[in-house]
Design an enzyme around this catalytic site. Sequence first.
Site, PDB file in Angstrom:
ATOM      1  N   GLN A  18       7.300   3.404  -4.929  1.00 19.15           N
ATOM      2  CA  GLN A  18       7.715   2.017  -4.757  1.00 19.15           C
ATOM      3  C   GLN A  18       8.707   1.540  -5.806  1.00 19.15           C
ATOM      4  OE1 GLN A  18       3.340   0.828  -4.097  1.00 19.15           O
ATOM      5  NE2 GLN A  18       4.445  -0.652  -2.853  1.00 19.15           N
ATOM      6  N   ARG A  75      -0.835   0.486 -15.077  1.00 19.41           N
ATOM      7  CA  ARG A  75      -1.246   1.477 -14.077  1.00 19.41           C
ATOM      8  C   ARG A  75      -0.017   1.908 -13.282  1.00 19.41           C
ATOM      9  NH1 ARG A  75      -3.575   0.642  -8.297  1.00 19.41           N
ATOM     10  NH2 ARG A  75      -3.996   2.818  -7.788  1.00 19.41           N
ATOM     11  N   HIS A 119      -0.552   8.287  -5.000  1.00 22.57           N
ATOM     12  CA  HIS A 119      -0.315   6.980  -4.361  1.00 22.57           C
ATOM     13  C   HIS A 119       0.640   7.208  -3.184  1.00 22.57           C
ATOM     14  CE1 HIS A 119      -0.613   2.421  -5.205  1.00 22.57           C
ATOM     15  NE2 HIS A 119       0.009   2.532  -4.054  1.00 22.57           N
ATOM     16  N   ASN A 164      -5.330   6.758  -4.584  1.00 24.78           N
ATOM     17  CA  ASN A 164      -5.240   5.335  -4.296  1.00 24.78           C
ATOM     18  C   ASN A 164      -5.516   5.073  -2.826  1.00 24.78           C
ATOM     19  OD1 ASN A 164      -4.347   2.504  -5.039  1.00 24.78           O
ATOM     20  ND2 ASN A 164      -2.924   2.950  -3.367  1.00 24.78           N
ATOM     21  N   GLU A 165      -6.572   4.326  -2.552  1.00 19.70           N
ATOM     22  CA  GLU A 165      -6.845   3.801  -1.214  1.00 19.70           C
ATOM     23  C   GLU A 165      -6.874   4.871  -0.118  1.00 19.70           C
ATOM     24  OE1 GLU A 165      -4.088   0.624  -0.456  1.00 19.70           O
ATOM     25  OE2 GLU A 165      -5.021  -0.684  -1.930  1.00 19.70           O
ATOM     26  N   ASN A 294      -9.119  -2.138  -5.106  1.00 23.32           N
ATOM     27  CA  ASN A 294      -7.964  -2.963  -4.776  1.00 23.32           C
ATOM     28  C   ASN A 294      -8.401  -3.987  -3.745  1.00 23.32           C
ATOM     29  OD1 ASN A 294      -6.545  -1.222  -6.390  1.00 23.32           O
ATOM     30  ND2 ASN A 294      -5.395  -0.248  -4.728  1.00 23.32           N
ATOM     31  N   TYR A 296      -7.290  -7.629  -1.517  1.00 26.19           N
ATOM     32  CA  TYR A 296      -6.205  -8.528  -1.140  1.00 26.19           C
ATOM     33  C   TYR A 296      -6.612  -9.729  -0.302  1.00 26.19           C
ATOM     34  CZ  TYR A 296      -2.779  -5.413  -3.188  1.00 26.19           C
ATOM     35  OH  TYR A 296      -2.050  -4.688  -4.096  1.00 26.19           O
ATOM     36  N   GLU A 367      -5.860  -3.448  -8.341  1.00 22.64           N
ATOM     37  CA  GLU A 367      -4.760  -4.191  -7.692  1.00 22.64           C
ATOM     38  C   GLU A 367      -5.304  -5.486  -7.120  1.00 22.64           C
ATOM     39  OE1 GLU A 367      -2.509  -2.223  -4.584  1.00 22.64           O
ATOM     40  OE2 GLU A 367      -2.460  -0.358  -5.738  1.00 22.64           O
ATOM     41  N   TRP A 413      -1.073  -6.761  -9.009  1.00 22.54           N
ATOM     42  CA  TRP A 413      -0.079  -6.077  -8.187  1.00 22.54           C
ATOM     43  C   TRP A 413       0.981  -7.102  -7.845  1.00 22.54           C
ATOM     44  CZ3 TRP A 413       0.865  -1.093  -7.186  1.00 22.54           C
ATOM     45  CH2 TRP A 413       1.957  -0.841  -6.338  1.00 22.54           C
ATOM     46  N   GLU A 420       7.946  -2.298  -0.476  1.00 20.34           N
ATOM     47  CA  GLU A 420       6.629  -2.615   0.097  1.00 20.34           C
ATOM     48  C   GLU A 420       6.409  -1.802   1.382  1.00 20.34           C
ATOM     49  OE1 GLU A 420       3.868  -3.795  -0.925  1.00 20.34           O
ATOM     50  OE2 GLU A 420       2.945  -3.817   1.057  1.00 20.34           O
ATOM     51  N   TRP A 421       6.480  -0.481   1.260  1.00 25.13           N
ATOM     52  CA  TRP A 421       6.171   0.446   2.356  1.00 25.13           C
ATOM     53  C   TRP A 421       6.887   0.036   3.659  1.00 25.13           C
ATOM     54  CZ3 TRP A 421       4.777   4.370  -0.343  1.00 25.13           C
ATOM     55  CH2 TRP A 421       4.013   4.206  -1.488  1.00 25.13           C
ATOM     56  N   PHE A 429       5.976  -8.766  -4.074  1.00 26.30           N
ATOM     57  CA  PHE A 429       4.666  -8.890  -4.719  1.00 26.30           C
ATOM     58  C   PHE A 429       4.775  -9.034  -6.241  1.00 26.30           C
ATOM     59  CE2 PHE A 429       2.932  -7.198  -0.769  1.00 26.30           C
ATOM     60  CZ  PHE A 429       1.626  -7.667  -0.728  1.00 26.30           C
TER      61      PHE A 429
HETATM   62  C1  GBH Z   1      -1.923  -1.847  -1.536  1.00 25.84           C
HETATM   63  O1  GBH Z   1      -2.435  -1.600  -0.269  1.00 25.84           O
HETATM   64  C2  GBH Z   1      -1.152  -0.662  -2.027  1.00 25.84           C
HETATM   65  O2  GBH Z   1      -1.925   0.128  -2.891  1.00 25.84           O
HETATM   66  C3  GBH Z   1       0.159  -0.985  -2.666  1.00 25.84           C
HETATM   67  O3  GBH Z   1       0.942   0.156  -2.776  1.00 25.84           O
HETATM   68  C4  GBH Z   1       0.852  -2.066  -1.867  1.00 25.84           C
HETATM   69  O4  GBH Z   1       2.149  -2.324  -2.302  1.00 25.84           O
HETATM   70  C5  GBH Z   1       0.011  -3.306  -1.961  1.00 25.84           C
HETATM   71  O5  GBH Z   1      -1.304  -3.066  -1.571  1.00 25.84           O
HETATM   72  C6  GBH Z   1       0.531  -4.475  -1.143  1.00 25.84           C
HETATM   73  O6  GBH Z   1       0.509  -4.177   0.220  1.00 25.84           O
HETATM   74  O7  GBH Z   1      -3.391  -4.776   7.346  1.00 25.84           O
HETATM   75  O8  GBH Z   1      -3.136  -7.013   8.223  1.00 25.84           O
HETATM   76  O9  GBH Z   1      -5.280  -5.916   8.327  1.00 25.84           O
HETATM   77  C7  GBH Z   1      -2.941  -2.730   0.420  1.00 25.84           C
HETATM   78  C8  GBH Z   1      -4.039  -2.444   1.403  1.00 25.84           C
HETATM   79  C9  GBH Z   1      -5.026  -2.961   3.469  1.00 25.84           C
HETATM   80  C10 GBH Z   1      -4.520  -4.749   2.013  1.00 25.84           C
HETATM   81  C11 GBH Z   1      -5.071  -3.904   4.633  1.00 25.84           C
HETATM   82  C12 GBH Z   1      -4.586  -5.740   3.145  1.00 25.84           C
HETATM   83  C13 GBH Z   1      -5.520  -6.149   5.387  1.00 25.84           C
HETATM   84  C14 GBH Z   1      -4.431  -6.782   6.048  1.00 25.84           C
HETATM   85  N1  GBH Z   1      -4.155  -3.436   2.439  1.00 25.84           N
HETATM   86  N2  GBH Z   1      -5.363  -5.258   4.236  1.00 25.84           N
HETATM   87  S1  GBH Z   1      -4.026  -6.074   7.588  1.00 25.84           S
END
Ligand code: GBH
Length: 463
Positions: A18, A75, A119, A164-165, A294, A296, A367, A413, A420-421, A429
């Site tokens: 990223q 990190r 990651h 990671n995740e 992590n 969100y 995160e 984060w 952002e992928w 972010f």
């Molecule tokens: C992280 O993943 C990553 O580790 C990081 O690289 C990335 O930049 C950051 O978050 C921000 O995206 O998909 O609509 O159901 C985030 C994992 C999983 C968090 C799904 C939000 C629910 C929303 N995400 N989750 S949705």
Amino acid sequence: MKKFPKDFVWGGATSSYQIEGAWNEDGKGPSIWDVFCMIPGKVANGDTGNIACDHYHRLEEDVALMKKLGLKAYRFSISWPRIIPAGRGKVNDKGLAFYSKLIDLLLENDIEPWVTLYHWDLPAALEFEMDGWLGEEISDAFAKYADVCFEAFGDRVKNWITINEAWVVAILGYGHGVFAPGKKSNDLPYLAGHNLLKAHGKAVDIYRKKYQKSQKGRIGITNNCDWREPLTNSQADKEAAERALEFFIAWFADPIYKGDYPESMKSRLGKRLPSFTNEEIALIKDSSDFFGLNHYTTMYAADSTGKIEEGSVYGNGGLSEDQDVNLSVDPNWKLTDMQWAIVPWGCQKLLEWLAARYDNPEIYITENGCAFDDILKDGKVEDADRIAFFEGYLTAVHAAIQNGVNMGGYFIWSLMDNFEWASGYDKKFGITYIEKETLNRIPKDSALWYAEVIRKGGFESKM
Ligand code: GBH
């Protein structure tokens, strides 16, 4: 004043693909994200990580920025194909030199490196040769790569995160197919998840046997979980929320803390969920020295047995039909630019749920953050909405600590706006703004706010 424990770890987080750029420099091999970005339609605006934040060439400047903010910990992740360009075999000295220099710079500035080994930027060679995380040999390949990193950096790195995740890798990479390698399937996520756990277990085993005694570090895994709140008080919805959490985080945490997948997954998935051999579970059980999390957002969960709603499949914390859960959000909840709801109390509930289920492990939020459509004006970014987000979530973390949750630290984060992928550079972010043409770094108001929080070890709360 919301005061945090004295040795609380205040950090910022990023990941290699990223921010680094330099995608084909100094001997680095291609990763599955390099390739994924080349496929039309996969990433917004056709964005790629080719240059990203150009962190590869701006190490000194970026560490100076961290120092200015007073970060206690940073990190970051190591790019596997920068270290081992073909995934297996020959090690790339220039790749080692890059991370070695970063680690030295951090330590010179009293910033603790927290290093993630994976990651998401898998060496593309391993996708071709062994079908990536579906392959029988992938966990050994990962363990060998981890061994190279422990040996090269473990004298200075004392905090390791293997993966990671795993949920994102499995569900978004092999289920919904929106992340690399882009496979769409109802069955493959469970196989990928299984191999991710095996990879983690094998890497930890190597660290513990060969390095931990002399290097005196700790090693764990970071999983992600959004909170699931029962939509109604009905027993069915309460069970649905519990089931959703189990399919989300217990999928990966139960094998580590309890020695097997959750019963709800085993009974619903039958043979579609691989089972562990005794040998595997011996490697995986008790393989995390801390609980990396992590977090969100939050959604309501309702029982959907026999009535899965159209459109509820994506983002359902897994595959809807396997869980019989429908998710929704409250229309009154505020949303971030990702359309993720801002619900700090969900964070507190999740922390307390994890503490209860896993016998109060030491939890690090590795995160937490939000995207907003920031605007640079007169050299400043006034991101009051992001400050409010952090205040809300840190207040929730503080409350969890008051209730006995064993919190070790918190990483925002992200340190800077980045790739952002699948959303490309549109979603920001960072607490640091990256100017598009120059890639200049401009700390946003939230960065200045966070620096004060770190300095004081807490903040004056309006809540
Ligand atoms: C992280 O993943 C990553 O580790 C990081 O690289 C990335 O930049 C950051 O978050 C921000 O995206 O998909 O609509 O159901 C985030 C994992 C999983 C968090 C799904 C939000 C629910 C929303 N995400 N989750 S949705």
